[in-house]
Scaffold this active site. Structure first.
Site, PDB file in Angstrom:
ATOM      1  N   ARG A  37      26.528  38.684  21.990  1.00  0.00           N
ATOM      2  CA  ARG A  37      25.400  39.618  21.970  1.00  0.00           C
ATOM      3  C   ARG A  37      24.719  39.668  20.601  1.00  0.00           C
ATOM      4  O   ARG A  37      23.506  39.867  20.526  1.00  0.00           O
ATOM      5  CB  ARG A  37      25.852  41.020  22.371  1.00  0.00           C
ATOM      6  N   GLY A 351      27.733  40.702  36.217  1.00  0.00           N
ATOM      7  CA  GLY A 351      28.784  40.368  35.257  1.00  0.00           C
ATOM      8  C   GLY A 351      29.668  39.218  35.714  1.00  0.00           C
ATOM      9  O   GLY A 351      29.885  38.251  34.982  1.00  0.00           O
ATOM     10  N   GLY A 374      24.368  46.191  34.765  1.00  0.00           N
ATOM     11  CA  GLY A 374      23.784  47.331  35.480  1.00  0.00           C
ATOM     12  C   GLY A 374      22.266  47.294  35.491  1.00  0.00           C
ATOM     13  O   GLY A 374      21.634  47.579  36.507  1.00  0.00           O
TER      14      GLY A 374
HETATM   15  P1  ADP Z   1      28.858  40.661  40.035  1.00  0.00           P
HETATM   16  O1  ADP Z   1      29.645  41.214  38.878  1.00  0.00           O
HETATM   17  O2  ADP Z   1      28.423  39.243  39.807  1.00  0.00           O
HETATM   18  O3  ADP Z   1      27.735  41.552  40.452  1.00  0.00           O
HETATM   19  P2  ADP Z   1      30.676  41.778  41.965  1.00  0.00           P
HETATM   20  O4  ADP Z   1      31.266  42.643  40.910  1.00  0.00           O
HETATM   21  O5  ADP Z   1      29.844  42.429  43.003  1.00  0.00           O
HETATM   22  O6  ADP Z   1      29.852  40.575  41.300  1.00  0.00           O
HETATM   23  O7  ADP Z   1      31.816  41.007  42.744  1.00  0.00           O
HETATM   24  C1  ADP Z   1      32.728  40.176  42.091  1.00  0.00           C
HETATM   25  C2  ADP Z   1      34.099  40.302  42.673  1.00  0.00           C
HETATM   26  O8  ADP Z   1      34.087  40.086  44.063  1.00  0.00           O
HETATM   27  C3  ADP Z   1      35.040  39.283  42.094  1.00  0.00           C
HETATM   28  O9  ADP Z   1      36.054  39.942  41.369  1.00  0.00           O
HETATM   29  C4  ADP Z   1      35.603  38.553  43.315  1.00  0.00           C
HETATM   30  O10 ADP Z   1      36.985  38.299  43.212  1.00  0.00           O
HETATM   31  C5  ADP Z   1      35.333  39.535  44.425  1.00  0.00           C
HETATM   32  N1  ADP Z   1      35.259  38.859  45.736  1.00  0.00           N
HETATM   33  C6  ADP Z   1      34.426  37.882  46.089  1.00  0.00           C
HETATM   34  N2  ADP Z   1      34.685  37.463  47.328  1.00  0.00           N
HETATM   35  C7  ADP Z   1      35.734  38.187  47.781  1.00  0.00           C
HETATM   36  C8  ADP Z   1      36.488  38.201  49.007  1.00  0.00           C
HETATM   37  N3  ADP Z   1      36.205  37.383  50.015  1.00  0.00           N
HETATM   38  N4  ADP Z   1      37.495  39.099  49.115  1.00  0.00           N
HETATM   39  C9  ADP Z   1      37.781  39.922  48.079  1.00  0.00           C
HETATM   40  N5  ADP Z   1      37.112  39.954  46.914  1.00  0.00           N
HETATM   41  C10 ADP Z   1      36.097  39.090  46.755  1.00  0.00           C
HETATM   42 MG    MG Z   2      31.160  42.763  38.804  1.00  0.00          MG
END
Ligand code: ADP
Ligand code: MG
Length: 395
Positions: A37, A351, A374
């Protein structure tokens, strides 16, 4: 949404208050463990200093809850910043008050001072007008380069813009220009790829994107809830039973608005949520009651990748599977590769998704990696970010 950037304003001899995001991870001894950052802010800082501005930097660090707590002092950051710039960086004892005011007043053209943590004052997060006015009193011009905190209306991210003219730094401008264009006037076909653990985290994103995209791809844990809505059994997969009817509504909305919605047709399933458990590829029609879907299958990954290849704009938020565990990372890897190969505008936010593309080494091949978790989610939801709204628009 077209914000005035720092290249378009006179800054020589001006005191410029720059809100940066120096909220870096540190260990117990206050060693900076990741300076990404700080490095990201260097172009804006260097540009201003070289143009002869008197640069006054401000940031928050951690959650000191409105009290002075030296554990959250920005002093270690001023040292790292000076090393990276190869230039002296003064460190202020506070972010307001007569001493800081005097220091800011003594700055010569091109000099840089870093203010102490703005969250040492409750008034920062309260967006207190008097506090914002004091911050503004240090400078002639305000520049916001901290997109990651733009969804919060705090004194140093929003309030201050009520007192001095406010402009976008390079990072801020890139975020707003690229994501703003994708949402307002995208090159088509425009595809969104949404994944991650839960539907409930991303309902507003899906709803907003449904009115904009040509094609919506849903993977990850949240796909299970949509599969349920279509009448499939998903065994012991992560699924939100209380969101099944909402998922059905969203499927209907996609159909009515002519959006092609793609769900996995096969998955990688296992009996346990573990990297060391046996797994198999199954059609979504054949998931057993004791199995959970932990990644999209190869057939789904190929058809998603094909759609991505032909897109002119792609926004991706949320991994396709539990990519943290190698046996369930292939779907996410395939999407990351398709993004890298796509000739259109490719944007990644979130993230975990950003961590995934960095881990897979394709970050440089994408058009834009949104740094604010966020903030970029709220942007994708179609919300107006207060820290962005406060900046001057082009005529
Ligand atoms: P981002 O941070 O990119 O917005 P999220 O926080 O919404 O993404 O989701 C990320 C999490 O989702 C990861 O920790 C991943 O392990 C989990 N995840 C993805 N697919 C599955 C699944 N089929 N079952 C359980 N957890 C999942
Ligand atoms: Mg996330």
């Amino acid at each position: 949404m077209n914000k005035v950037g720092i290249e378009e304003i006179p800054v020589e001899g001006k005191r410029v208050f720059v809100r940066v995001d120096f909220n870096v991870p540190m260990d117990e001894q206050q060693n900076i463990t990741d300076d990404t950052r700080i490095r990201a802010a260097l172009p804006t800082i260097t540009f201003l200093a070289e143009k002869g501005a008197k640069v006054i930097l401000a940031s928050h660090l951690g959650r000191p809850k409105g009290k002075v707590n030296l554990k959250y002092s920005l002093a270690p950051i001023s040292i790292r910043l000076a090393q990276l710039l190869n230039k002296e960086v003064l460190m202020a004892k506070d972010c307001i008050g007569p001493e800081v005011q005097a220091q800011a007043g003594r700055l010569k053209n091109g000099e840089i001072i870093l203010l102490e943590n703005v969250r040492f004052h409750n008034e920062e997060e309260e967006n207190d007008p008097k506090f914002a006015e004091k911050l503004a009193g240090l400078a002639d011009v305000y520049v916001n380069d901290a997109f990651g905190t733009a969804h919060r209306a705090h004194a140093s991210t929003e309030g201050i813009a009520g007192y001095i003219p406010a402009y976008a730094g390079f990072l801020m401008k890139k975020e707003v220009d690229i994501m703003g264009k994708a949402l307002e006037n995208p090159a088509r076909p425009f595809i969104a790829v949404i994944g991650g653990a839960k539907v409930s985290d991303k309902i507003a994103v899906i709803e907003n994107l449904l009115s904009k995209v040509d094609n919506l791809i849903i993977g990850g844990g949240m796909a299970n809830t949509f599969l349920k809505a279509q009448g499939y059994e998903v065994g012991s997969s992560l699924a939100e039973n209380d969101k099944v009817s909402l998922a059905r509504e969203l499927l209907g909305k996609a159909q009515n608005s002519g959006v092609k919605l793609m769900l996995p047709t096969d998955v990688v399933a296992a009996r346990e949520f573990s990297a060391n458990t046996p797994s198999r590829v199954v059609k979504v029609t054949e998931i057993q009651t004791d199995e959970q879907a932990l990644d999209i299958g190869p057939e789904s990954a190929e058809s998603f990748a094909e759609a991505i290849h032909s897109a002119m704009t792609v926004i991706w938020n949320g991994p396709m599977g539990v990519f943290e565990m190698a046996p369930f990372a292939k779907g996410t890897e395939r999407i990351a590769r398709a993004m890298a190969e796509c000739h259109g505008v490719t944007i990644v936010g979130g993230g975990d998704s950003v961590a995934a593309v960095e881990k897979m080494g394709v970050a440089e091949k994408l058009t834009h990696i949104s740094t604010g978790g966020g903030a970029s989610l709220e942007f994708l939801e179609g919300k107006i970010l207060p820290g962005v709204a406060a900046l001057q628009d082009k005529e």
